[in-house]
Design a protein around this motif. Structure first.
Motif, PDB file in Angstrom:
ATOM      1  N   GLU A   1      21.641  61.011 110.832  1.00 55.52           N
ATOM      2  CA  GLU A   1      20.398  61.307 111.548  1.00 55.52           C
ATOM      3  C   GLU A   1      20.016  62.779 111.373  1.00 55.52           C
ATOM      4  OE1 GLU A   1      20.838  60.182 115.580  1.00 55.52           O
ATOM      5  OE2 GLU A   1      20.781  58.006 115.190  1.00 55.52           O
ATOM      6  N   ASN A   2      21.056  63.658 111.418  1.00 54.30           N
ATOM      7  CA  ASN A   2      20.786  65.086 111.250  1.00 54.30           C
ATOM      8  C   ASN A   2      20.241  65.368 109.855  1.00 54.30           C
ATOM      9  OD1 ASN A   2      20.744  67.838 111.795  1.00 54.30           O
ATOM     10  ND2 ASN A   2      22.851  68.130 111.110  1.00 54.30           N
ATOM     11  N   GLU A   3      20.837  64.694 108.840  1.00 55.59           N
ATOM     12  CA  GLU A   3      20.368  64.865 107.477  1.00 55.59           C
ATOM     13  C   GLU A   3      18.941  64.337 107.316  1.00 55.59           C
ATOM     14  OE1 GLU A   3      21.785  63.720 102.915  1.00 55.59           O
ATOM     15  OE2 GLU A   3      22.937  63.075 104.676  1.00 55.59           O
ATOM     16  N   ALA A   4      18.703  63.166 107.979  1.00 56.80           N
ATOM     17  CA  ALA A   4      17.337  62.628 107.913  1.00 56.80           C
ATOM     18  C   ALA A   4      16.339  63.549 108.614  1.00 56.80           C
ATOM     19  CB  ALA A   4      17.318  61.231 108.543  1.00 56.80           C
ATOM     20  N   LEU A   5      16.793  64.099 109.772  1.00 54.79           N
ATOM     21  CA  LEU A   5      15.918  65.023 110.501  1.00 54.79           C
ATOM     22  C   LEU A   5      15.671  66.280 109.697  1.00 54.79           C
ATOM     23  CD1 LEU A   5      14.399  65.707 113.109  1.00 54.79           C
ATOM     24  CD2 LEU A   5      16.547  66.625 114.029  1.00 54.79           C
ATOM     25  N   SER A   6      16.738  66.755 109.025  1.00 57.48           N
ATOM     26  CA  SER A   6      16.577  67.954 108.195  1.00 57.48           C
ATOM     27  C   SER A   6      15.613  67.682 107.051  1.00 57.48           C
ATOM     28  CB  SER A   6      17.945  68.371 107.655  1.00 57.48           C
ATOM     29  OG  SER A   6      17.827  69.482 106.801  1.00 57.48           O
ATOM     30  N   ASP A   7      15.778  66.496 106.453  1.00 57.24           N
ATOM     31  CA  ASP A   7      14.854  66.159 105.364  1.00 57.24           C
ATOM     32  C   ASP A   7      13.421  66.063 105.884  1.00 57.24           C
ATOM     33  OD1 ASP A   7      16.991  66.097 103.638  1.00 57.24           O
ATOM     34  OD2 ASP A   7      17.236  63.912 103.728  1.00 57.24           O
ATOM     35  N   ARG A   8      13.267  65.476 107.034  1.00 58.98           N
ATOM     36  CA  ARG A   8      11.912  65.342 107.587  1.00 58.98           C
ATOM     37  C   ARG A   8      11.342  66.707 107.948  1.00 58.98           C
ATOM     38  NH1 ARG A   8      11.617  61.349 112.464  1.00 58.98           N
ATOM     39  NH2 ARG A   8      12.737  63.091 113.424  1.00 58.98           N
ATOM     40  N   THR A   9      12.222  67.574 108.480  1.00 56.01           N
ATOM     41  CA  THR A   9      11.764  68.923 108.837  1.00 56.01           C
ATOM     42  C   THR A   9      11.314  69.684 107.593  1.00 56.01           C
ATOM     43  OG1 THR A   9      13.252  68.961 110.718  1.00 56.01           O
ATOM     44  CG2 THR A   9      12.429  71.080 109.944  1.00 56.01           C
ATOM     45  N   LYS A  10      12.163  69.549 106.542  1.00 59.11           N
ATOM     46  CA  LYS A  10      11.796  70.204 105.288  1.00 59.11           C
ATOM     47  C   LYS A  10      10.485  69.659 104.780  1.00 59.11           C
ATOM     48  CE  LYS A  10      16.496  71.236 103.746  1.00 59.11           C
ATOM     49  NZ  LYS A  10      17.531  70.965 102.723  1.00 59.11           N
ATOM     50  N   ARG A  11      10.338  68.324 104.884  1.00 60.31           N
ATOM     51  CA  ARG A  11       9.075  67.725 104.414  1.00 60.31           C
ATOM     52  C   ARG A  11       7.904  68.208 105.242  1.00 60.31           C
ATOM     53  NH1 ARG A  11      10.687  63.009 104.723  1.00 60.31           N
ATOM     54  NH2 ARG A  11       9.728  62.386 106.683  1.00 60.31           N
ATOM     55  N   ASP A  12       8.131  68.318 106.567  1.00 55.33           N
ATOM     56  CA  ASP A  12       7.046  68.794 107.439  1.00 55.33           C
ATOM     57  C   ASP A  12       6.673  70.234 107.096  1.00 55.33           C
ATOM     58  OD1 ASP A  12       7.045  66.334 108.635  1.00 55.33           O
ATOM     59  OD2 ASP A  12       8.208  66.965 110.394  1.00 55.33           O
ATOM     60  N   TRP A  13       7.728  71.049 106.901  1.00 56.08           N
ATOM     61  CA  TRP A  13       7.438  72.446 106.530  1.00 56.08           C
ATOM     62  C   TRP A  13       6.742  72.526 105.171  1.00 56.08           C
ATOM     63  CZ3 TRP A  13       7.086  76.431 109.467  1.00 56.08           C
ATOM     64  CH2 TRP A  13       7.839  76.504 110.664  1.00 56.08           C
ATOM     65  N   PHE A  14       7.161  71.627 104.280  1.00 53.34           N
ATOM     66  CA  PHE A  14       6.503  71.598 102.978  1.00 53.34           C
ATOM     67  C   PHE A  14       5.035  71.235 103.128  1.00 53.34           C
ATOM     68  CE2 PHE A  14       5.147  69.195  99.256  1.00 53.34           C
ATOM     69  CZ  PHE A  14       5.332  70.136  98.252  1.00 53.34           C
ATOM     70  N   MET A  15       4.827  70.248 103.989  1.00 58.10           N
ATOM     71  CA  MET A  15       3.444  69.856 104.222  1.00 58.10           C
ATOM     72  C   MET A  15       2.642  70.994 104.868  1.00 58.10           C
ATOM     73  SD  MET A  15       3.126  66.855 102.964  1.00 58.10           S
ATOM     74  CE  MET A  15       1.553  66.352 103.691  1.00 58.10           C
ATOM     75  N   VAL A  16       3.292  71.657 105.836  1.00 62.15           N
ATOM     76  CA  VAL A  16       2.600  72.784 106.490  1.00 62.15           C
ATOM     77  C   VAL A  16       2.304  73.878 105.469  1.00 62.15           C
ATOM     78  CG1 VAL A  16       2.888  74.656 108.165  1.00 62.15           C
ATOM     79  CG2 VAL A  16       3.545  72.302 108.754  1.00 62.15           C
ATOM     80  N   GLY A  17       3.336  74.166 104.641  1.00 59.03           N
ATOM     81  CA  GLY A  17       3.127  75.199 103.608  1.00 59.03           C
ATOM     82  C   GLY A  17       1.995  74.804 102.661  1.00 59.03           C
ATOM     83  N   ALA A  18       2.066  73.508 102.267  1.00 57.78           N
ATOM     84  CA  ALA A  18       1.015  73.040 101.359  1.00 57.78           C
ATOM     85  C   ALA A  18      -0.361  73.151 102.027  1.00 57.78           C
ATOM     86  CB  ALA A  18       1.309  71.606 100.921  1.00 57.78           C
ATOM     87  N   GLY A  19      -0.408  72.802 103.306  1.00 61.62           N
ATOM     88  CA  GLY A  19      -1.678  72.883 104.029  1.00 61.62           C
ATOM     89  C   GLY A  19      -2.169  74.318 104.113  1.00 61.62           C
ATOM     90  N   VAL A  20      -1.191  75.231 104.360  1.00 67.03           N
ATOM     91  CA  VAL A  20      -1.582  76.652 104.447  1.00 67.03           C
ATOM     92  C   VAL A  20      -2.123  77.122 103.107  1.00 67.03           C
ATOM     93  CG1 VAL A  20      -0.664  78.985 104.724  1.00 67.03           C
ATOM     94  CG2 VAL A  20       0.024  77.159 106.296  1.00 67.03           C
TER      95      VAL A  20
END
Length: 214
Positions: free
Chosen positions: A170-189
């Motif tokens: 779950e932690n790995e999945a959460l980390s992956d999701r967090t990274k994806r979210d940050w990637f999305m945020v970065g991409a959005g920025v």
């Protein structure tokens, strides 16, 4: 002939030579007749006939020899010497049997003592084995309890490892999701920056043009 007539046949019966050492067995009913042989005291004789007048009895010895002996030297029972010998022999047999009985009794007592000793030893051994069995049962019970506790602990550790693996996943999945979210945020920025970079210059150009017309 007169002597023969006076001699009366007797029923065959057994008589014994008296306690005198020896008596003569004669060929006739007087001391004038020939001595056939001497009979020892106690010799059993079969009475064939009795001449009461002459005082003689015709007898047959165990060897089969027949002759005449004085009737008064015969007895209805064995001689006292023979009876004494028989009694002594019987007494000796009884004494031997008594000694054997006493010896057997002594052996039985000794064997009884030995058996009692063995029984006592067996009882002590039985008591010791019972105590050992109780101790083994207690040890086995403790061992079973420890084994059961170890089994329970292993099950709990297995559950904890599974829970840890689940949490790690779950932690790995959460980390992956967090990274994806940050990637999305970065991409959005970045996208917003690009859009702003395209729009802001135009806005500036329009403002300048409007200032120029004034």
């Amino acid at each position: 002939m007169l002597i023969g007539l006076l001699a009366t046949p007797a029923l065959a019966e057994t008589r014994y030579v008296s306690d005198q050492l020896e008596i003569p067995l004669r060929s006739g009913t007087s001391t004038q007749h020939r001595i056939i042989r001497m009979l020892d005291s106690g010799t059993p004789l079969e009475v064939l006939e009795v001449n009461a007048d002459a005082g003689y009895s015709r007898v047959r010895a165990p060897s089969g020899v027949e002759g005449w002996v004085l009737s008064r030297l015969l007895m209805d029972i064995p001689s006292a010497r023979d009876r004494l010998a028989r009694a002594e022999k019987k007494l000796a047999e009884l004494q031997a049997a008594e000694r054997e009985r006493l010896e057997n009794l002594s052996n039985l007592k000794s064997e009884k003592g030995s058996l009692e000793g063995k029984l006592s030893a067996l009882l002590e051994e039985n008591s010791r084995l019972k105590q050992e069995l109780m101790e083994i049962r207690r040890t086995a019970s403790s061992s079973l309890a420890i084994a059961e506790e170890n089994k329970e602990l292993k099950n709990r550790m297995l559950q904890m490892e599974r829970e840890q693996q689940r949490l790690a996943q779950e932690n790995e999945a959460l980390s992956d999701r967090t990274k994806r979210d940050w990637f999305m945020v970065g991409a959005g920025v970045i996208i917003v920056g690009i859009i702003l970079g395209l729009i802001l210059p135009r806005i500036r150009v329009k403002k300048r043009s409007s200032w120029d017309t004034l």
